[in-house]
Design an enzyme around this catalytic site. Sequence first.
Site, PDB file in Angstrom:
ATOM      1  N   LYS A 171       0.832  -1.207   0.000  1.00 37.26           N
ATOM      2  CA  LYS A 171       0.000   0.000   0.000  1.00 37.26           C
ATOM      3  C   LYS A 171       0.870   1.262   0.000  1.00 37.26           C
ATOM      4  O   LYS A 171       2.087   1.174   0.189  1.00 37.26           O
ATOM      5  CB  LYS A 171      -0.934  -0.078   1.216  1.00 37.26           C
ATOM      6  CG  LYS A 171      -1.941  -1.243   1.129  1.00 37.26           C
ATOM      7  CD  LYS A 171      -2.853  -1.298   2.360  1.00 37.26           C
ATOM      8  CE  LYS A 171      -3.886  -2.415   2.221  1.00 37.26           C
ATOM      9  NZ  LYS A 171      -4.775  -2.489   3.424  1.00 37.26           N
ATOM     10  N   TYR A 199     -12.195  -3.185  -3.441  1.00 41.92           N
ATOM     11  CA  TYR A 199     -12.725  -3.301  -2.076  1.00 41.92           C
ATOM     12  C   TYR A 199     -14.249  -3.326  -2.045  1.00 41.92           C
ATOM     13  O   TYR A 199     -14.853  -2.928  -1.055  1.00 41.92           O
ATOM     14  CB  TYR A 199     -12.197  -2.151  -1.210  1.00 41.92           C
ATOM     15  CG  TYR A 199     -10.768  -2.344  -0.746  1.00 41.92           C
ATOM     16  CD1 TYR A 199     -10.405  -3.468   0.002  1.00 41.92           C
ATOM     17  CD2 TYR A 199      -9.781  -1.399  -1.035  1.00 41.92           C
ATOM     18  CE1 TYR A 199      -9.091  -3.643   0.444  1.00 41.92           C
ATOM     19  CE2 TYR A 199      -8.468  -1.571  -0.595  1.00 41.92           C
ATOM     20  CZ  TYR A 199      -8.135  -2.701   0.153  1.00 41.92           C
ATOM     21  OH  TYR A 199      -6.846  -2.866   0.601  1.00 41.92           O
ATOM     22  N   ASN A 247      -2.211  -0.144   7.354  1.00 43.21           N
ATOM     23  CA  ASN A 247      -1.677  -1.484   7.659  1.00 43.21           C
ATOM     24  C   ASN A 247      -0.808  -2.077   6.554  1.00 43.21           C
ATOM     25  O   ASN A 247      -0.575  -3.269   6.505  1.00 43.21           O
ATOM     26  CB  ASN A 247      -2.805  -2.423   8.116  1.00 43.21           C
ATOM     27  CG  ASN A 247      -3.816  -2.702   7.029  1.00 43.21           C
ATOM     28  OD1 ASN A 247      -3.698  -2.193   5.915  1.00 43.21           O
ATOM     29  ND2 ASN A 247      -4.799  -3.525   7.340  1.00 43.21           N
ATOM     30  N   HIS A 300      -1.837  -5.550   1.364  1.00 43.27           N
ATOM     31  CA  HIS A 300      -3.046  -6.333   1.076  1.00 43.27           C
ATOM     32  C   HIS A 300      -2.612  -7.709   0.575  1.00 43.27           C
ATOM     33  O   HIS A 300      -1.646  -7.821  -0.170  1.00 43.27           O
ATOM     34  CB  HIS A 300      -3.878  -5.663  -0.026  1.00 43.27           C
ATOM     35  CG  HIS A 300      -4.950  -6.576  -0.564  1.00 43.27           C
ATOM     36  ND1 HIS A 300      -6.182  -6.680   0.024  1.00 43.27           N
ATOM     37  CD2 HIS A 300      -4.934  -7.473  -1.595  1.00 43.27           C
ATOM     38  CE1 HIS A 300      -6.894  -7.597  -0.632  1.00 43.27           C
ATOM     39  NE2 HIS A 300      -6.159  -8.087  -1.627  1.00 43.27           N
ATOM     40  N   GLU A 307      -8.839 -10.699  -7.915  1.00 46.39           N
ATOM     41  CA  GLU A 307      -7.943  -9.565  -7.713  1.00 46.39           C
ATOM     42  C   GLU A 307      -6.780  -9.578  -8.704  1.00 46.39           C
ATOM     43  O   GLU A 307      -6.380  -8.515  -9.211  1.00 46.39           O
ATOM     44  CB  GLU A 307      -7.438  -9.577  -6.268  1.00 46.39           C
ATOM     45  CG  GLU A 307      -8.568  -9.321  -5.279  1.00 46.39           C
ATOM     46  CD  GLU A 307      -8.214  -9.622  -3.826  1.00 46.39           C
ATOM     47  OE1 GLU A 307      -9.081  -9.404  -2.956  1.00 46.39           O
ATOM     48  OE2 GLU A 307      -7.079 -10.072  -3.552  1.00 46.39           O
TER      49      GLU A 307
HETATM   50  N1  LIG Z   1     -12.111  -0.745  11.169  1.00 41.77           N
HETATM   51  C1  LIG Z   1     -11.362  -0.289  10.157  1.00 41.77           C
HETATM   52  N2  LIG Z   1     -10.959   1.006  10.137  1.00 41.77           N
HETATM   53  C2  LIG Z   1     -10.190   1.472   9.120  1.00 41.77           C
HETATM   54  N3  LIG Z   1      -9.775   0.736   8.076  1.00 41.77           N
HETATM   55  C3  LIG Z   1     -10.173  -0.545   8.045  1.00 41.77           C
HETATM   56  C4  LIG Z   1     -10.961  -1.136   9.084  1.00 41.77           C
HETATM   57  N4  LIG Z   1     -11.169  -2.443   8.767  1.00 41.77           N
HETATM   58  C5  LIG Z   1     -10.535  -2.654   7.608  1.00 41.77           C
HETATM   59  N5  LIG Z   1      -9.911  -1.519   7.174  1.00 41.77           N
HETATM   60  C6  LIG Z   1      -9.126  -1.367   5.959  1.00 41.77           C
HETATM   61  O1  LIG Z   1      -9.744  -2.110   4.920  1.00 41.77           O
HETATM   62  C7  LIG Z   1      -8.850  -3.132   4.458  1.00 41.77           C
HETATM   63  C8  LIG Z   1      -9.660  -4.333   4.063  1.00 41.77           C
HETATM   64  O2  LIG Z   1     -10.276  -4.861   5.216  1.00 41.77           O
HETATM   65  P1  LIG Z   1     -10.303  -6.434   5.454  1.00 41.77           P
HETATM   66  O3  LIG Z   1     -10.577  -7.126   4.167  1.00 41.77           O
HETATM   67  O4  LIG Z   1     -11.243  -6.675   6.591  1.00 41.77           O
HETATM   68  O5  LIG Z   1      -8.829  -6.733   5.986  1.00 41.77           O
HETATM   69  P2  LIG Z   1      -7.582  -7.462   5.308  1.00 41.77           P
HETATM   70  O6  LIG Z   1      -6.794  -6.400   4.546  1.00 41.77           O
HETATM   71  O7  LIG Z   1      -6.798  -7.989   6.478  1.00 41.77           O
HETATM   72  O8  LIG Z   1      -8.133  -8.544   4.419  1.00 41.77           O
HETATM   73  C9  LIG Z   1      -7.878  -3.342   5.618  1.00 41.77           C
HETATM   74  O9  LIG Z   1      -6.646  -3.908   5.218  1.00 41.77           O
HETATM   75  C10 LIG Z   1      -7.708  -1.928   6.125  1.00 41.77           C
HETATM   76  O10 LIG Z   1      -6.835  -1.172   5.277  1.00 41.77           O
HETATM   77 MG   LIG Z   2      -9.636  -8.535   2.983  1.00 45.49          MG
END
Ligand SMILES: Nc1ncnc2c1ncn2[C@@H]1O[C@H](COP(=O)(O)OP(=O)(O)O)[C@@H](O)[C@H]1O
Ligand SMILES: [Mg+2]
Length: 150
Positions: free
Chosen positions: A10, A50, A113, A116, A127
Amino acid sequence: MMEKSFVMLKPDTVQRRLMGKVISRFEEKGLQIVAAKMLHISPELAQEHYQEHSAKPFFSNLVDYITSSAVMAMVIKGDDCISIIRKMVGATNPKEADLGTVRGDYALDTGRNIIHASDSPQSAQREIYLFFQDDEICDYSMPDEDLIYE
Ligand SMILES: Nc1ncnc2c1ncn2[C@@H]1O[C@H](COP(=O)(O)OP(=O)(O)O)[C@@H](O)[C@H]1O
Ligand SMILES: [Mg+2]
């Protein structure tokens, strides 16, 4: 089973000059990078990527974050690599991610974070082809495959 996963570094990873460190982890594990490119994600592509989160309260911040600057998109190949990469990436919330995972070692905030990774074979397929054309994915062999796989 031999699999391909979609992995994206990211904007914060690029801006913090952490790309090499993160990519090294996947290489050192024995996984193979079969496609890679830098790109600036459009809002349309971000929304598509997303789509499962479109009703979530964090969705617009997520789209803003992921489109804020360049990302590095990759396809990584290896035996059972979809679940292995998810384990290496760690929990979505970096505060809960185990140390030794990418998020556990390099991030502090769910909204920053850094990486992805596809969460299932279905997501990986979807994807990979959102970001890459078939002819951008390189199938090549490595000289040490007998040292990585039995
Ligand atoms: N509660 C939250 N607040 C802010 N950003 C979030 C939150 N939950 C998820 N995200 C963002 O959305 C992305 C996609 O969410 P998710 O698919 O649940 O997680 P992952 O990336 O671990 O698969 C996350 O990596 C993060 O960047
Ligand atoms: Mg995810």
